[in-house]
Design a protein around this motif. Structure first.
Motif, PDB file in Angstrom:
ATOM      1  N   UNK A 133       0.850  -0.986  -0.018  1.00 45.56           N
ATOM      2  CA  UNK A 133      -0.096   0.057  -0.090  1.00 45.56           C
ATOM      3  C   UNK A 133       0.980   1.312  -0.091  1.00 45.56           C
ATOM      4  N   UNK A 134       0.869   1.913  -1.054  1.00 40.98           N
ATOM      5  CA  UNK A 134       1.772   3.178  -1.361  1.00 40.98           C
ATOM      6  C   UNK A 134       1.314   4.089  -0.166  1.00 40.98           C
ATOM      7  N   UNK A 135      -0.040   4.475  -0.130  1.00 43.98           N
ATOM      8  CA  UNK A 135      -0.574   5.543   0.636  1.00 43.98           C
ATOM      9  C   UNK A 135      -1.072   4.781   1.974  1.00 43.98           C
ATOM     10  N   UNK A 136      -0.472   5.170   3.162  1.00 49.01           N
ATOM     11  CA  UNK A 136      -1.017   4.514   4.337  1.00 49.01           C
ATOM     12  C   UNK A 136      -2.184   5.292   4.799  1.00 49.01           C
ATOM     13  N   UNK A 169       2.479   0.737  12.311  1.00 44.58           N
ATOM     14  CA  UNK A 169       1.763  -0.582  12.312  1.00 44.58           C
ATOM     15  C   UNK A 169       2.587  -1.862  13.286  1.00 44.58           C
ATOM     16  N   UNK A 170       1.686  -2.611  13.435  1.00 44.98           N
ATOM     17  CA  UNK A 170       2.306  -3.693  14.272  1.00 44.98           C
ATOM     18  C   UNK A 170       2.103  -4.713  13.558  1.00 44.98           C
ATOM     19  N   UNK A 171       2.022  -5.263  12.226  1.00 45.38           N
ATOM     20  CA  UNK A 171       1.884  -6.298  11.762  1.00 45.38           C
ATOM     21  C   UNK A 171       3.244  -7.229  11.746  1.00 45.38           C
ATOM     22  N   UNK A 190       6.687   3.010  18.146  1.00 43.10           N
ATOM     23  CA  UNK A 190       5.994   2.230  17.395  1.00 43.10           C
ATOM     24  C   UNK A 190       4.517   2.849  17.683  1.00 43.10           C
ATOM     25  N   UNK A 191       4.045   2.974  16.716  1.00 43.56           N
ATOM     26  CA  UNK A 191       2.583   3.729  16.457  1.00 43.56           C
ATOM     27  C   UNK A 191       1.588   2.515  16.115  1.00 43.56           C
ATOM     28  N   UNK A 192       0.814   2.030  17.098  1.00 51.32           N
ATOM     29  CA  UNK A 192      -0.132   0.887  17.242  1.00 51.32           C
ATOM     30  C   UNK A 192      -1.625   1.430  17.100  1.00 51.32           C
ATOM     31  N   UNK A 193      -2.125   0.777  16.147  1.00 53.29           N
ATOM     32  CA  UNK A 193      -3.645   1.129  16.222  1.00 53.29           C
ATOM     33  C   UNK A 193      -4.245  -0.184  16.618  1.00 53.29           C
ATOM     34  N   UNK A 194      -3.846  -1.476  16.316  1.00 49.13           N
ATOM     35  CA  UNK A 194      -4.351  -2.599  16.792  1.00 49.13           C
ATOM     36  C   UNK A 194      -3.604  -3.671  17.152  1.00 49.13           C
ATOM     37  N   UNK A 195      -3.540  -3.978  18.819  1.00 51.81           N
ATOM     38  CA  UNK A 195      -2.503  -4.841  19.275  1.00 51.81           C
ATOM     39  C   UNK A 195      -2.298  -6.189  18.666  1.00 51.81           C
ATOM     40  N   UNK A 196      -1.221  -6.581  18.446  1.00 55.67           N
ATOM     41  CA  UNK A 196      -0.950  -7.902  17.655  1.00 55.67           C
ATOM     42  C   UNK A 196      -1.001  -8.986  18.445  1.00 55.67           C
ATOM     43  N   UNK A 197      -1.486 -10.523  18.179  1.00 62.29           N
ATOM     44  CA  UNK A 197      -0.945 -11.379  18.917  1.00 62.29           C
ATOM     45  C   UNK A 197       0.350 -11.874  18.381  1.00 62.29           C
ATOM     46  N   UNK A 334       7.003   2.646   7.299  1.00 62.53           N
ATOM     47  CA  UNK A 334       5.438   2.379   6.977  1.00 62.53           C
ATOM     48  C   UNK A 334       5.313   0.880   6.627  1.00 62.53           C
ATOM     49  N   UNK A 335       5.016   0.123   7.902  1.00 64.88           N
ATOM     50  CA  UNK A 335       4.821  -1.038   7.942  1.00 64.88           C
ATOM     51  C   UNK A 335       3.123  -1.040   7.823  1.00 64.88           C
TER      52      UNK A 335
END
Length: 496
Positions: A133-136, A169-171, A190-197, A334-335
């Motif tokens: 995704x070029x545009x985050x 991102x946290x992917x 680290x900017x997190x929108x959703x925590x990851x398992x 940009x992850x």
């Protein structure tokens, strides 16, 4: 189209079937797909190496339990060389669009350099993650004057030492990059929108003695097959259990897993506020789970910060969050993910034009993603997709692109035997398959679109469907790809 894991599998299968008149169009300058494009710090496979390889080219010499990105890239190069695929590959050939020519029974492929090429049969092996995704989706990205890094275009020459770095991102890629650079940079946010398992992943070296044992004929296949039996059983139970049982069971499983994860976090992360922010409020398979021992531990470092306030915009010097705080960064990673095969938006209008001028992108938007055995559509004659709707069956990528390549090559070989210039799945066979697979996917749709509807995930697309996953399991899929009746297809010969 594509010289990643799928394209290599298709090329090998074509040669094994005695078909040598083929070309592989690859946009990059070497084979490997994502393993060629991605070379960011910490890159490695997230399943054991023994499960991440072709059945026709098993490698007993993996250096670690989870191989590094460069080692996986070398593996694909070695396989392509071993089976003589390089003479068939046109590098730097980026296909922009495909157009079916009904009169000539062939596909016209329009390339980025302005040229065209035609093919009687087309196998799309562009993979699961089509393009980054070029545009985050964050305003004013162009205003930022620092260094931008993307996992798929990592600048290895940029010196991170002592720099102020942000990761958005946290992917899966962020989980690998974060612990790999935390000790080198001055500060890491680290900017997190959703925590990851994310569970610990011990990654020991494989001793030479074990590598020698792995050369025993059939041993690797047996180990891999045993693991597939377990995954397959879980998928089959989920897809065949009555929904009145499925709903409370999945709710209980998720709740238990979240409690267990909280307990693990207490052992690994010191700060209680950070622990709370890292705790998912969704089930462990609602979003791609990750495994990395260093990711959670990185948040114990004094130079690592976790930010959960939403990003408002980029600034010239860094990032401003909605709480009004602006942070300056020398480099921003940009992850933020990929366009994935299971999203209708991935298939842009004009990308693939099939029979009677039907646009694949518009078709998927109006009717939902669908394909017979995940590979064929009536509107797309002479064309198969190795990673299509409802395709992933719980195995490593190589195992299932092998079987979808087998399907395509089996159909092509039968067409050649009959002298046919036209092959298309019959509408009736396609519709019967799609109805069956959609019915089996009810439990997965409940899990992703109801129980865990609040979490963003590419396992659920914008239409609320779980077209990423094939709910009937690996072994049923393999049997179907190897034994589909030829009567499900229509074969014809061009007369003009």
């Amino acid at each position: 189209m594509g010289a990643g894991p799928g394209g290599i599998a298709a090329g090998v299968k074509l040669k094994q079937a005695g078909i040598s008149n083929f070309v592989i169009l690859e946009r990059a300058e070497d084979v490997g797909g994502s393993w060629h494009e991605n070379h960011y710090p910490g890159l490695e496979v997230d399943i054991p190496s023994l499960a991440y390889q072709y059945s026709f080219a098993r490698n007993p010499n993996w250096s670690k339990l989870f191989a590094s990105g460069p080692e996986v890239k070398r593996y694909h190069v070695a396989v392509a060389r071993r089976f003589g695929l390089y003479p068939h590959i046109r590098f730097g050939a980026c296909v922009l669009s495909e157009e079916w020519d009904e009169r000539r029974h062939c596909w016209i492929l329009h390339l980025a350099d302005g040229t065209q090429t035609t093919a009687r049969f087309v196998v799309s092996a562009v993979g699961a993650f089509i393009s980054p995704k070029e545009d985050p989706g964050i305003p004013e990205l162009a205003e930022y004057r620092g260094k931008l890094q993307r996992p798929s275009e990592w600048d290895d020459d940029y010196d991170l030492t002592g720099k102020r770095v942000a990761i958005i991102g946290t992917g899966a890629s962020s989980v690998q990059i974060t612990p790999s650079i935390a000790g080198r940079v001055g500060s890491l946010t680290v900017f997190q929108r959703t925590p990851v398992w994310c569970v610990p992943k011990p990654n020991p070296r494989i001793p030479r003695a074990v590598q020698t044992v792995l050369r025993t004929p059939g041993l690797q296949a047996a180990i891999h097959g045993s693991a597939l039996v377990v995954v397959d059983a879980a998928l089959r139970v989920m897809s065949n259990t009555p929904m009145p049982v499925v709903r409370p069971t999945l709710r209980a499983v998720d709740a238990t897993a979240i409690r267990g994860y909280r307990a693990m976090l207490r052992l690994m992360v010191r700060d209680p506020q950070v622990r709370a922010a890292l705790t998912p409020d969704y089930g462990p398979i609602a979003k791609r789970p990750t495994a990395n021992t260093g990711y959670l531990l990185a948040f114990n470092r004094d130079n690592v910060e976790l930010v959960t306030d939403p990003i408002e915009r980029f600034t010239a010097d860094g990032i401003r969050t909605r709480d009004g705080v602006e942070r300056g960064f020398d480099m921003v990673v940009l992850a933020t993910g990929y366009h994935v095969f299971s999203d209708p938006e991935t298939y842009t209008p004009g990308m693939v034009i099939g029979r009677d001028g039907v646009d694949l992108g518009k078709f998927f938007t109006e009717h939902g993603l669908q394909a017979y055995q995940s590979v064929a559509l009536p509107i797309l004659p002479n064309r198969w997709t190795l990673v299509g709707p409802y395709s992933w069956s719980g195995s490593g990528w190589h195992a299932f692109v092998e079987m979808t390549a087998d399907h395509a090559v089996r159909a092509i070989s039968e067409a050649r035997r009959r002298g046919a210039t036209f092959v298309a799945i019959r509408q009736s066979a396609h519709d019967a398959y799609h109805e069956r697979i959609y019915r089996h996917g009810e439990a997965m749709r409940y899990y992703l679109a109801e129980l865990n509807a609040h979490v963003p995930t590419y396992y659920r697309n914008s239409q609320g469907d779980s077209t990423y996953i094939r709910p009937t399991g690996f072994f049923a899929a393999r049997r179907a790809h190897h034994r589909f009746p030829f009567s499900d297809y229509e074969f014809d010969i061009r007369t003009a």
